[in-house]
Design a protein around this motif. Structure first.
Motif, short mmCIF file in Angstrom:
data_model
loop_
_atom_site.label_atom_id
_atom_site.label_comp_id
_atom_site.label_asym_id
_atom_site.label_seq_id
_atom_site.Cartn_x
_atom_site.Cartn_y
_atom_site.Cartn_z
N LYS A 1 0.84 -1.20 0.00
CA LYS A 1 0.00 0.00 0.00
C LYS A 1 0.87 1.25 0.00
O LYS A 1 0.62 2.21 -0.75
N ASP A 2 1.91 1.26 0.82
CA ASP A 2 2.83 2.39 0.86
C ASP A 2 3.59 2.53 -0.45
O ASP A 2 3.78 3.63 -0.96
N VAL A 3 4.04 1.39 -1.00
CA VAL A 3 4.76 1.42 -2.27
C VAL A 3 3.88 2.00 -3.37
O VAL A 3 4.29 2.91 -4.11
N ALA A 4 2.64 1.50 -3.48
CA ALA A 4 1.73 1.96 -4.53
C ALA A 4 1.39 3.44 -4.37
O ALA A 4 1.34 4.19 -5.36
N SER A 5 1.18 3.87 -3.13
CA SER A 5 0.86 5.27 -2.88
C SER A 5 2.01 6.18 -3.30
O SER A 5 1.80 7.21 -3.94
N ASN A 6 3.22 5.80 -2.96
CA ASN A 6 4.39 6.60 -3.34
C ASN A 6 4.62 6.62 -4.84
O ASN A 6 4.99 7.65 -5.42
N LEU A 7 4.39 5.46 -5.50
CA LEU A 7 4.54 5.42 -6.96
C LEU A 7 3.49 6.30 -7.63
O LEU A 7 3.78 6.97 -8.63
N ASN A 8 2.29 6.31 -7.09
CA ASN A 8 1.23 7.14 -7.67
C ASN A 8 1.55 8.63 -7.55
O ASN A 8 1.24 9.43 -8.43
N LYS A 9 2.19 9.01 -6.44
CA LYS A 9 2.56 10.43 -6.26
C LYS A 9 3.54 10.89 -7.33
O LYS A 9 3.53 12.05 -7.73
N LEU A 10 4.36 9.97 -7.81
CA LEU A 10 5.33 10.32 -8.86
C LEU A 10 4.66 10.58 -10.20
O LEU A 10 5.30 11.08 -11.13
N LYS A 11 3.38 10.20 -10.32
CA LYS A 11 2.66 10.36 -11.59
C LYS A 11 1.99 11.73 -11.72
O LYS A 11 1.42 12.04 -12.76
N MET A 12 2.06 12.53 -10.67
CA MET A 12 1.43 13.84 -10.71
C MET A 12 1.97 14.68 -11.86
O MET A 12 3.18 14.74 -12.10
N ASN A 13 1.02 15.29 -12.60
CA ASN A 13 1.31 16.19 -13.73
C ASN A 13 1.91 15.49 -14.95
O ASN A 13 2.26 16.16 -15.91
N LYS A 14 1.99 14.16 -14.90
CA LYS A 14 2.43 13.42 -16.08
C LYS A 14 1.23 13.11 -16.96
O LYS A 14 0.09 13.07 -16.49
N VAL A 15 1.49 12.90 -18.25
CA VAL A 15 0.43 12.64 -19.22
C VAL A 15 0.47 11.18 -19.66
O VAL A 15 1.55 10.66 -19.99
#
Length: 445
Positions: free
Chosen positions: A367-381
């Protein structure tokens, strides 16, 4: 002759879903298909019998649908699938609610079996699998119209000690390239844009009929079909992934950079007990190679906790692996003691409470891994396929998301786009597993 209304309840994996679609396709011209079991005069339950929880769900569903005979219009209850293949005669004896019982490869017989039942024959049972090469028939899709699963092989030759599938589904049998391409062509011409290739082990495709691994060349030929836009691969065993396959994934623009690699564990001690034909070094080496050759690749896996003899050291090794390698999507399952498998008679069976604790700990790590990976997707297309509309929002998936098992992207409704479109979406908000985005290309207002 009156056209009876038929309803289908499909349980279990996407391979079972294909069976359900084949069943519906084989009877579509004889019956009226309904999505509402309350309206159905004939109800078919396609069961799963892989692990204990799936077996219980199948039994509960059969009993629930049996109640429709008393409450609604149902006059005939049919059970098929892995559970009936495995426990056919026993189920007939224990569950008189079942009128017709079939095995996993009996869907071409279903119309005759229904007619026989109508004419007074009851409790039919024909649970036999064929070890010959399989040929899929006409399918009635139950997925979104722009997405379809294509089964390229049936059965399995791996004989992992925890798994009953080879006894249920038989040995590994590849379909011919010609049959697969014909099916994909038909699907594409009917509006399917995303082809999801499935088998118990995709990477073994071709070994039985071509004497070599042919998944990479099959993918290349599928990509030549003009209307196919995405090709997704599920269930590739790490030890069977070839250099040719990696190159095809890396360089073929239609192949989404996504791979489901079911490793089950990382401890060599447990992998050996499971009779997996790999080890920690091969698995971690393949992950590194995939990330090097395909930098944007999304990796999904499944893990089993509480396998007989799994020590605290083995489990801690698995935790450390998840924390270090940060896989994008992980499913964690408690070991299920399945009769007829070598693991069921092994010593040092793990207590259920311990399995539960280990499953919960791994899921918290992921859950922590997925949450952190998702944060890296901010503003990406991301290229995103629009699956459905829900209220004032579209629900979509990027190429990093397989349907129903991974996350989704919530997108504000835009009347310039339609369900099934593939559009560019900019990520504006990150949730635990899902994302929120906005359309940012020519489809925008």
């Amino acid at each position: 002759m009156k056209k009876y209304k038929v309803g289908m309840v499909s349980l279990g994996c996407d391979k079972n879903r294909v069976d359900s679609e084949l069943i519906l396709g084989s009877i579509n011209k004889f019956y009226e298909i309904t999505n509402d079991p309350k309206e159905a005069e004939i109800i078919i339950v396609n069961t799963c019998g892989f692990i204990e929880s799936a077996k219980q769900e199948s039994i509960d569903t059969i009993l629930e649908m049996a109640e429709y005979k008393n409450k609604y219009k149902c006059k005939m209850l049919i059970a098929t699938g892995c559970l009936t293949q495995r426990y056919g005669e026993e189920l007939l004896e224990l569950m008189p609610e079942i009128d017709i019982l079939m095995g996993v490869n009996d869907y071409m017989k279903i119309h005759k079996m229904i007619l026989d039942f109508i004419n007074g024959e009851r409790k039919l049972f024909a649970a036999n699998y064929s070890d010959e090469n399989i040929n899929e028939g006409i399918r009635l899709l139950t997925t979104d119209k722009h997405t379809a699963y294509v089964r390229i092989a049936e059965g399995c030759d791996n004989y992992c000690t925890y798994c009953i599938i080879p006894k249920i589904r038989g040995k590994f049998r590849s379909r011919s390239k010609e049959a697969i391409l014909e099916e994909v062509n038909t699907l594409a011409n009917n509006g399917v844009k995303e082809i999801i290739l499935i088998a118990q082990d995709l990477t073994y495709y071709g070994m039985d009929i071509y004497n070599k691994k042919e998944l990479h060349s099959l993918i290349k030929e599928i990509s030549n079909i003009e209307k196919v836009e995405w090709i997704r691969l599920l269930y590739c065993y790490p030890e069977e992934i070839t250099e040719e396959l990696i190159e095809e994934i890396a360089n073929n623009k239609k192949v989404v950079k996504y791979l489901d690699v079911p490793i089950q564990h990382i401890s060599n001690n447990v992998l050996k007990k499971m009779a997996r034909r790999t080890n920690k070094e091969t698995i971690t080496g393949m992950i590194k190679k995939l990330r090097e050759k395909v930098p944007a690749i999304t990796l999904r896996t499944s893990l089993i906790v509480g396998f007989p003899g799994e020590t605290e050291e083995d489990f801690n090794e698995l935790c450390e692996f998840l924390e270090e390698y940060k896989l994008d999507n992980v499913g964690v399952f408690k070991y299920s003691k399945e009769e007829g498998t070598p693991a069921s008679t092994m010593e040092n069976q793990i207590e259920e409470e311990v399995k539960e604790e280990r499953q919960n700990k791994l899921m918290l790590i992921q859950k922590d891994v997925a949450s952190n990976l998702n944060k890296l997707k901010m503003n990406k297309v991301y290229d995103t396929i629009i699956d459905r509309r829900r209220g004032k929002y579209f629900i979509g998936r990027s190429s990093e998301m397989a349907p129903e098992i991974d996350g989704t992207i919530l997108i504000e409704y835009n009347d310039n786009i339609n369900i099934g479109d593939i559009v560019k979406v900019k990520i504006k908000e990150s949730l635990e597993y899902d994302l929120v985005g906005e359309v940012c290309d020519e489809f925008s207002k």
